[in-house]
Write a protein that holds these residues in place. Structure first.
Motif, PDB file in Angstrom:
ATOM      1  N   ILE A 168      -0.232   0.567 -21.789  1.00 27.71           N
ATOM      2  CA  ILE A 168      -0.247   1.001 -20.381  1.00 27.71           C
ATOM      3  C   ILE A 168      -0.786  -0.114 -19.486  1.00 27.71           C
ATOM      4  O   ILE A 168      -0.293  -0.346 -18.383  1.00 27.71           O
ATOM      5  CB  ILE A 168      -1.073   2.285 -20.229  1.00 27.71           C
ATOM      6  CG1 ILE A 168      -0.391   3.437 -20.988  1.00 27.71           C
ATOM      7  CG2 ILE A 168      -1.259   2.653 -18.770  1.00 27.71           C
ATOM      8  CD1 ILE A 168      -1.161   4.739 -20.961  1.00 27.71           C
ATOM      9  N   ALA A 169      -1.815  -0.805 -19.965  1.00 26.35           N
ATOM     10  CA  ALA A 169      -2.404  -1.898 -19.181  1.00 26.35           C
ATOM     11  C   ALA A 169      -1.385  -3.011 -18.935  1.00 26.35           C
ATOM     12  O   ALA A 169      -1.248  -3.517 -17.807  1.00 26.35           O
ATOM     13  CB  ALA A 169      -3.634  -2.449 -19.897  1.00 26.35           C
ATOM     14  N   GLU A 170      -0.657  -3.412 -19.975  1.00 27.42           N
ATOM     15  CA  GLU A 170       0.327  -4.477 -19.800  1.00 27.42           C
ATOM     16  C   GLU A 170       1.468  -4.023 -18.893  1.00 27.42           C
ATOM     17  O   GLU A 170       2.069  -4.838 -18.183  1.00 27.42           O
ATOM     18  CB  GLU A 170       0.860  -4.927 -21.151  1.00 27.42           C
ATOM     19  CG  GLU A 170       1.770  -3.927 -21.843  1.00 27.42           C
ATOM     20  CD  GLU A 170       2.186  -4.363 -23.231  1.00 27.42           C
ATOM     21  OE1 GLU A 170       3.257  -3.911 -23.684  1.00 27.42           O
ATOM     22  OE2 GLU A 170       1.450  -5.138 -23.863  1.00 27.42           O
ATOM     23  N   ALA A 171       1.755  -2.719 -18.902  1.00 25.90           N
ATOM     24  CA  ALA A 171       2.802  -2.208 -18.024  1.00 25.90           C
ATOM     25  C   ALA A 171       2.353  -2.220 -16.571  1.00 25.90           C
ATOM     26  O   ALA A 171       3.132  -2.555 -15.661  1.00 25.90           O
ATOM     27  CB  ALA A 171       3.193  -0.797 -18.446  1.00 25.90           C
ATOM     28  N   LEU A 172       1.090  -1.863 -16.338  1.00 25.35           N
ATOM     29  CA  LEU A 172       0.587  -1.820 -14.970  1.00 25.35           C
ATOM     30  C   LEU A 172       0.472  -3.211 -14.346  1.00 25.35           C
ATOM     31  O   LEU A 172       0.454  -3.340 -13.118  1.00 25.35           O
ATOM     32  CB  LEU A 172      -0.778  -1.119 -14.944  1.00 25.35           C
ATOM     33  CG  LEU A 172      -0.758   0.383 -15.245  1.00 25.35           C
ATOM     34  CD1 LEU A 172      -2.169   0.928 -15.308  1.00 25.35           C
ATOM     35  CD2 LEU A 172       0.052   1.123 -14.187  1.00 25.35           C
ATOM     36  N   ILE A 173       0.395  -4.234 -15.169  1.00 24.52           N
ATOM     37  CA  ILE A 173       0.338  -5.602 -14.633  1.00 24.52           C
ATOM     38  C   ILE A 173       1.595  -5.907 -13.820  1.00 24.52           C
ATOM     39  O   ILE A 173       1.549  -6.611 -12.813  1.00 24.52           O
ATOM     40  CB  ILE A 173       0.169  -6.617 -15.786  1.00 24.52           C
ATOM     41  CG1 ILE A 173      -1.229  -6.504 -16.373  1.00 24.52           C
ATOM     42  CG2 ILE A 173       0.399  -8.041 -15.294  1.00 24.52           C
ATOM     43  CD1 ILE A 173      -1.460  -7.421 -17.543  1.00 24.52           C
ATOM     44  N   ALA A 174       2.721  -5.390 -14.257  1.00 24.08           N
ATOM     45  CA  ALA A 174       3.982  -5.642 -13.539  1.00 24.08           C
ATOM     46  C   ALA A 174       3.905  -5.096 -12.114  1.00 24.08           C
ATOM     47  O   ALA A 174       4.329  -5.761 -11.160  1.00 24.08           O
ATOM     48  CB  ALA A 174       5.149  -5.007 -14.297  1.00 24.08           C
ATOM     49  N   THR A 175       3.352  -3.893 -11.956  1.00 26.42           N
ATOM     50  CA  THR A 175       3.197  -3.334 -10.609  1.00 26.42           C
ATOM     51  C   THR A 175       2.222  -4.164  -9.778  1.00 26.42           C
ATOM     52  O   THR A 175       2.453  -4.414  -8.588  1.00 26.42           O
ATOM     53  CB  THR A 175       2.701  -1.885 -10.689  1.00 26.42           C
ATOM     54  OG1 THR A 175       3.696  -1.094 -11.356  1.00 26.42           O
ATOM     55  CG2 THR A 175       2.473  -1.315  -9.303  1.00 26.42           C
ATOM     56  N   ALA A 176       1.125  -4.587 -10.403  1.00 22.44           N
ATOM     57  CA  ALA A 176       0.131  -5.392  -9.685  1.00 22.44           C
ATOM     58  C   ALA A 176       0.737  -6.707  -9.195  1.00 22.44           C
ATOM     59  O   ALA A 176       0.530  -7.110  -8.042  1.00 22.44           O
ATOM     60  CB  ALA A 176      -1.075  -5.664 -10.589  1.00 22.44           C
ATOM     61  N   ILE A 177       1.497  -7.363 -10.037  1.00 20.51           N
ATOM     62  CA  ILE A 177       2.117  -8.627  -9.631  1.00 20.51           C
ATOM     63  C   ILE A 177       3.192  -8.377  -8.578  1.00 20.51           C
ATOM     64  O   ILE A 177       3.392  -9.191  -7.670  1.00 20.51           O
ATOM     65  CB  ILE A 177       2.696  -9.352 -10.862  1.00 20.51           C
ATOM     66  CG1 ILE A 177       1.565  -9.742 -11.815  1.00 20.51           C
ATOM     67  CG2 ILE A 177       3.484 -10.588 -10.448  1.00 20.51           C
ATOM     68  CD1 ILE A 177       2.015 -10.429 -13.082  1.00 20.51           C
ATOM     69  N   GLY A 178       3.888  -7.242  -8.690  1.00 18.59           N
ATOM     70  CA  GLY A 178       4.874  -6.896  -7.663  1.00 18.59           C
ATOM     71  C   GLY A 178       4.228  -6.747  -6.300  1.00 18.59           C
ATOM     72  O   GLY A 178       4.744  -7.228  -5.283  1.00 18.59           O
ATOM     73  N   LEU A 179       3.076  -6.090  -6.233  1.00 16.30           N
ATOM     74  CA  LEU A 179       2.357  -5.950  -4.967  1.00 16.30           C
ATOM     75  C   LEU A 179       1.808  -7.296  -4.495  1.00 16.30           C
ATOM     76  O   LEU A 179       1.811  -7.589  -3.300  1.00 16.30           O
ATOM     77  CB  LEU A 179       1.209  -4.939  -5.135  1.00 16.30           C
ATOM     78  CG  LEU A 179       1.633  -3.501  -5.421  1.00 16.30           C
ATOM     79  CD1 LEU A 179       0.410  -2.633  -5.696  1.00 16.30           C
ATOM     80  CD2 LEU A 179       2.436  -2.938  -4.255  1.00 16.30           C
ATOM     81  N   PHE A 180       1.332  -8.094  -5.427  1.00 20.10           N
ATOM     82  CA  PHE A 180       0.822  -9.432  -5.080  1.00 20.10           C
ATOM     83  C   PHE A 180       1.924 -10.286  -4.463  1.00 20.10           C
ATOM     84  O   PHE A 180       1.661 -11.104  -3.573  1.00 20.10           O
ATOM     85  CB  PHE A 180       0.275 -10.101  -6.340  1.00 20.10           C
ATOM     86  CG  PHE A 180      -0.201 -11.506  -6.117  1.00 20.10           C
ATOM     87  CD1 PHE A 180      -1.436 -11.755  -5.545  1.00 20.10           C
ATOM     88  CD2 PHE A 180       0.595 -12.577  -6.484  1.00 20.10           C
ATOM     89  CE1 PHE A 180      -1.885 -13.052  -5.337  1.00 20.10           C
ATOM     90  CE2 PHE A 180       0.165 -13.879  -6.286  1.00 20.10           C
ATOM     91  CZ  PHE A 180      -1.084 -14.119  -5.709  1.00 20.10           C
ATOM     92  N   SER A 181       3.146 -10.110  -4.915  1.00 22.41           N
ATOM     93  CA  SER A 181       4.269 -10.853  -4.353  1.00 22.41           C
ATOM     94  C   SER A 181       4.746 -10.265  -3.035  1.00 22.41           C
ATOM     95  O   SER A 181       5.144 -11.005  -2.126  1.00 22.41           O
ATOM     96  CB  SER A 181       5.423 -10.868  -5.366  1.00 22.41           C
ATOM     97  OG  SER A 181       6.569 -11.501  -4.828  1.00 22.41           O
ATOM     98  N   ALA A 182       4.686  -8.940  -2.916  1.00 28.15           N
ATOM     99  CA  ALA A 182       5.278  -8.277  -1.754  1.00 28.15           C
ATOM    100  C   ALA A 182       4.393  -8.337  -0.519  1.00 28.15           C
ATOM    101  O   ALA A 182       4.892  -8.559   0.595  1.00 28.15           O
ATOM    102  CB  ALA A 182       5.590  -6.820  -2.102  1.00 28.15           C
ATOM    103  N   ILE A 183       3.088  -8.137  -0.683  1.00 26.94           N
ATOM    104  CA  ILE A 183       2.207  -8.004   0.486  1.00 26.94           C
ATOM    105  C   ILE A 183       2.202  -9.258   1.365  1.00 26.94           C
ATOM    106  O   ILE A 183       2.403  -9.165   2.583  1.00 26.94           O
ATOM    107  CB  ILE A 183       0.787  -7.613   0.039  1.00 26.94           C
ATOM    108  CG1 ILE A 183       0.799  -6.194  -0.530  1.00 26.94           C
ATOM    109  CG2 ILE A 183      -0.197  -7.701   1.195  1.00 26.94           C
ATOM    110  CD1 ILE A 183      -0.509  -5.764  -1.158  1.00 26.94           C
TER     111      ILE A 183
END
Length: 236
Positions: A168-183
């Motif tokens: 689950i942790a490795e999966a949530l990293i994808a969302t975190a990086i997506g937000l880091f790129s989008a914001i």
């Protein structure tokens, strides 16, 4: 457990998604830095030229100065050069200042202004695209990773938190990086659009003011022989 370890242990698809998001972030920051410099330079150049324009200098002399460096013109100076050049050409064709010369200059300036704005807007829509799709790409990686974690959990005889937490942790990293790129991309996109709108309004005001000057020349040309155009001083 570290972010790098989680990335290395992630599935191939999640690794690919994270890599795409990192590339998006690099591209967006490159655009942000470059576009910030371009817009700042465009604003300074527009202010500097308008100060020269309203300093009382003869328009024919200002045109000559622009003509000497016509391959390096941009912004308000390029708009002025295009409009005054067309005005001079039509003035010579009719042998007097007329309304058609003013309309021709206005069209030339509008075309030149659109080209300048098009250059300023280059790559800005790409920032909007990155800001829009990055969270969804990251969310897709998260969903995929969590799905695989629960599949593995279902195959185990005894389910523990230690078994499912890394997945689950490795999966949530994808969302975190997506937000880091989008914001940053969304913030820069909105900021750049505001700056471009201000520059567009500046250009539009200059065009209208210059057209008003040319209209006054048409009105006074029949009674005043001292035209703003010194045709001998303007290069053909």
């Amino acid at each position: 457990m570290s972010i790098l370890d989680l990335f290395l242990k992630a599935s191939f698809l999640v690794k690919g998604i994270i890599s795409i998001l990192i590339c998006f972030s690099i591209f967006s920051w490159a655009i942000i830095l470059k576009k910030t410099s371009i817009l700042r330079s465009a604003t300074k150049a527009a202010n500097a030229f308008e100060n020269r324009f309203w300093s009382g200098i003869e328009l024919s002399r200002l045109y000559q100065q622009s003509d000497d460096r016509r391959d390096k013109l941009s912004g308000s100076e390029q708009i002025f050069y295009s409009g005054f050049k067309e005005f001079v050409r039509l003035h010579r064709a009719h042998h007097h200042v007329c309304e058609s010369a003013v309309k021709g200059a206005a069209r030339a300036m509008r075309i030149s202004m659109n080209r300048e704005l098009e250059a300023l807007e280059t790559h800005v829509p790409f920032l909007g695209t990155i800001g829009s799709i990055s969270p969804y790409i990251g969310l897709f990686g998260t969903v995929w990773g969590i799905m695989h974690s629960f599949i593995a959990l279902g195959a185990a005889k005894q389910a523990t938190l230690q078994m499912v937490a890394p997945g689950i942790a490795e999966a949530l990293i994808a969302t975190a990086i997506g937000l880091f790129s989008a914001i940053p991309a969304v913030m820069a996109y909105n900021r750049f659009n505001q700056n471009i709108n201000k520059i567009e309004q500046n250009y539009d005001n200059f065009v209208e003011e210059f057209i008003a000057i040319l209209h006054r020349e048409v009105v006074t040309s029949e009674t005043d022989k001292n035209s703003i155009i010194n045709t001998k001083a303007v290069q053909q």
